[in-house]
Design an enzyme around this catalytic site. Structure first.
Site, PDB file in Angstrom:
ATOM      1  N   HIS A  82      88.493  15.795 166.056  1.00  0.00           N
ATOM      2  CA  HIS A  82      88.746  14.871 164.940  1.00  0.00           C
ATOM      3  C   HIS A  82      88.174  15.457 163.658  1.00  0.00           C
ATOM      4  CE1 HIS A  82      90.104  10.735 164.113  1.00  0.00           C
ATOM      5  NE2 HIS A  82      89.330  10.843 163.043  1.00  0.00           N
ATOM      6  N   ASP A 161      89.505  -0.804 164.486  1.00  0.00           N
ATOM      7  CA  ASP A 161      89.561   0.309 163.529  1.00  0.00           C
ATOM      8  C   ASP A 161      90.914   0.347 162.826  1.00  0.00           C
ATOM      9  OD1 ASP A 161      88.445   2.666 162.236  1.00  0.00           O
ATOM     10  OD2 ASP A 161      89.998   3.754 163.307  1.00  0.00           O
ATOM     11  N   ARG A 168      89.673  -0.458 154.379  1.00  0.00           N
ATOM     12  CA  ARG A 168      88.745   0.428 153.638  1.00  0.00           C
ATOM     13  C   ARG A 168      89.492   1.340 152.686  1.00  0.00           C
ATOM     14  NH1 ARG A 168      86.612   3.784 157.991  1.00  0.00           N
ATOM     15  NH2 ARG A 168      85.605   4.972 156.361  1.00  0.00           N
ATOM     16  N   SER A 183      84.110   4.324 162.624  1.00  0.00           N
ATOM     17  CA  SER A 183      85.567   4.441 162.697  1.00  0.00           C
ATOM     18  C   SER A 183      85.957   5.580 163.642  1.00  0.00           C
ATOM     19  CB  SER A 183      86.116   4.704 161.282  1.00  0.00           C
ATOM     20  OG  SER A 183      87.435   5.188 161.323  1.00  0.00           O
ATOM     21  N   LYS A 187      87.184   5.214 167.952  1.00  0.00           N
ATOM     22  CA  LYS A 187      88.474   5.749 168.446  1.00  0.00           C
ATOM     23  C   LYS A 187      88.242   6.735 169.584  1.00  0.00           C
ATOM     24  CE  LYS A 187      90.205   7.148 164.321  1.00  0.00           C
ATOM     25  NZ  LYS A 187      89.621   6.409 163.234  1.00  0.00           N
TER      26      LYS A 187
HETATM   27  N1  URA Z   1      88.578   9.632 159.898  1.00  0.00           N
HETATM   28  C1  URA Z   1      88.497   8.433 160.535  1.00  0.00           C
HETATM   29  O1  URA Z   1      89.061   8.257 161.596  1.00  0.00           O
HETATM   30  N2  URA Z   1      87.787   7.457 159.952  1.00  0.00           N
HETATM   31  C2  URA Z   1      87.132   7.610 158.796  1.00  0.00           C
HETATM   32  O2  URA Z   1      86.495   6.694 158.352  1.00  0.00           O
HETATM   33  C3  URA Z   1      87.220   8.866 158.138  1.00  0.00           C
HETATM   34  C4  URA Z   1      87.948   9.867 158.722  1.00  0.00           C
END
Ligand code: URA
Length: 430
Positions: A82, A161, A168, A183, A187
């Site tokens: 990620h 999320d 956000r 966040s 995930k």
């Molecule tokens: N990627 C995400 O999944 N969430 C964030 O808040 C920032 C980057």
């Protein structure tokens, strides 16, 4: 318990307990708390912060807002990757199919564009037909069948999320360690992988402006990962200039396709090879990072990586013929240099802002994305420039003030007489 008291508590800089955080996450996910109340609480968190305990509780509550996948019947090692977000960051699109060519299962849940940064979900959805909201059963079946699936948050997986992320984005509450950590890690916990490489970006085009902040974010996410049984490596990357040449959804798919066919920009290659090599290490292929990089290059050169990407797209209902014929915007205008010298800086934040203004991002939750809008950078840090040389092209479809966009792109470039020092792409591995 009620949401007004919880908002007031955070407004007054107090610590929220686990029950209050769970109440907020569960009731907001169910629709019993309004967007304006959630906005007030998120803004209070943004301004007054959260300590580690609150951040951990927020992450766990968000992960448990939907199902938590158990993928242990597929393999002992399930990989995820990620990025904390950046301008022109198409690394996930390139790395994930590469990893799947090694027979290592990839289970990845991404997000949409956030602030000035693009999101993998929007980029994938720019491919006609590609579905990011498949069912859990399909997600698992795809991993079993072809070794990879790339999806977005759904009503079943990380739904809190899904809602908070979109909120956000449009209330200027993105660049905040507790909110980003919760966040991302919610995930990751929900999607079921047990080995994770985080690309933690820092610089003008990232949410963490300094390396120190990026290290702090890495530390928080790693600690939460440990708690959830996820082994994590953080690769801190420089996001002072955009990654690669193309910024914008379909433009980035185009660059990712080129990269998967073996035609990679120098910065893209360095980041792709480093992140892939650390993933291979986590997966137990080899501890030798340089050896792993060679293996990655072989799987690109052999065509296996691009074939895997096409298989992923086809399995998630995308039109693979589109990958060879990616749609372009109606208008493509050059941006010309008004000075000679060397590109000393290329401000990724300004490029991200122009890209959003051209239509590649959202200003309201309901806004649709203009997939073909964006910027192609012809000159990057270190390049020599003459007056009149093309620095970049802006791509757009809507009726906008293109002169303003051109002026802003020129403003993003700092041109100096002296050749600048070499720009470092990888800053630290943690
Ligand atoms: N990627 C995400 O999944 N969430 C964030 O808040 C920032 C980057």
């Amino acid at each position: 318990m009620n949401i007004i008291d919880i908002i007031a508590k955070k407004r007054d800089k107090k610590i929220l307990d686990q029950e209050e955080i769970e109440y907020f996450v569960n009731e907001y996910t169910k629709g019993n708390i309004t967007d304006y109340q959630a906005s007030a609480l998120i803004m209070a968190i943004y301004i007054n912060g959260m300590d580690y305990e609150e951040t951990k509780n927020l992450t766990i509550a968000m992960a448990h807002s939907g199902e938590i996948l158990d993928l242990s019947d597929i393999s002992d090692v399930i990989i995820d990757k990620h990025s904390t977000g950046g301008v022109g960051d198409k690394i996930t699109l390139i790395v994930m199919p590469i990893i799947a060519t090694f027979g290592i299962p990839v289970a990845k849940m991404s997000g949409r564009g956030l602030g000035i940064t693009g999101g993998t979900v929007d980029k994938l959805e720019s491919i006609p037909g590609y579905k990011t909201d498949i069912s859990i059963e399909e997600f698992k079946n795809n991993i079993k069948k072809i070794g990879i699936s790339l999806i977005g948050q759904t009503k079943e997986l990380a739904p809190a999320d899904k809602k908070l992320y979109a909120l956000r984005d449009v209330i200027a509450c993105v660049d905040n360690i507790p909110l980003i950590a919760s966040s991302i890690m919610s995930k990751k916990i929900a999607a079921g992988a047990n080995k994770l490489v985080l690309e933690v970006t820092c610089g003008s085009g990232a949410f963490m402006k300094t390396q120190e902040e990026a290290e702090k974010l890495s530390y928080v996410m790693t600690k939460i990962g440990e708690l959830a049984g996820i082994e994590i490596v953080c690769v801190i990357t420089n996001m002072d200039e955009p990654i690669g040449r193309n910024v914008g959804n379909s433009l980035e798919i185009e660059e990712a396709v080129k990269a998967l066919k073996g035609n990679m920009e120098e910065d893209v290659q360095e980041i792709v090879l480093t992140i892939s090599a650390y993933i291979l290490k986590l997966a137990g292929i080899s501890n030798d990072i340089e050896e792993n990089k060679k293996k990655v290059l072989e799987n690109i050169k052999s065509g296996r990586a691009y074939e895997k990407f096409k298989e992923l797209v086809a399995t998630q209902y995308g039109d693979i013929s589109y990958l060879e014929n990616i749609k372009k915007a109606r208008y493509v205008n050059p941006v010309k240099a008004d000075k000679k010298g060397y590109v000393k800086k290329l401000n990724a934040e300004v490029i991200g802002q122009v890209s959003v203004a051209l239509g590649a991002g959202r200003l309201k939750k309901e806004d649709s994305i203009d997939y073909t809008a964006g910027i192609v950078l012809e000159k990057k840090i270190g390049d020599k420039v003459d007056i009149g040389d093309i620095l970049a092209y802006i791509h757009y479809n809507k009726d906008i003030e293109s002169n303003k966009a051109i002026e802003n792109v020129i403003r993003a470039y700092e041109i100096a007489e002296e050749e600048p020092e070499k720009y470092r792409h990888i800053l630290k591995i943690m």
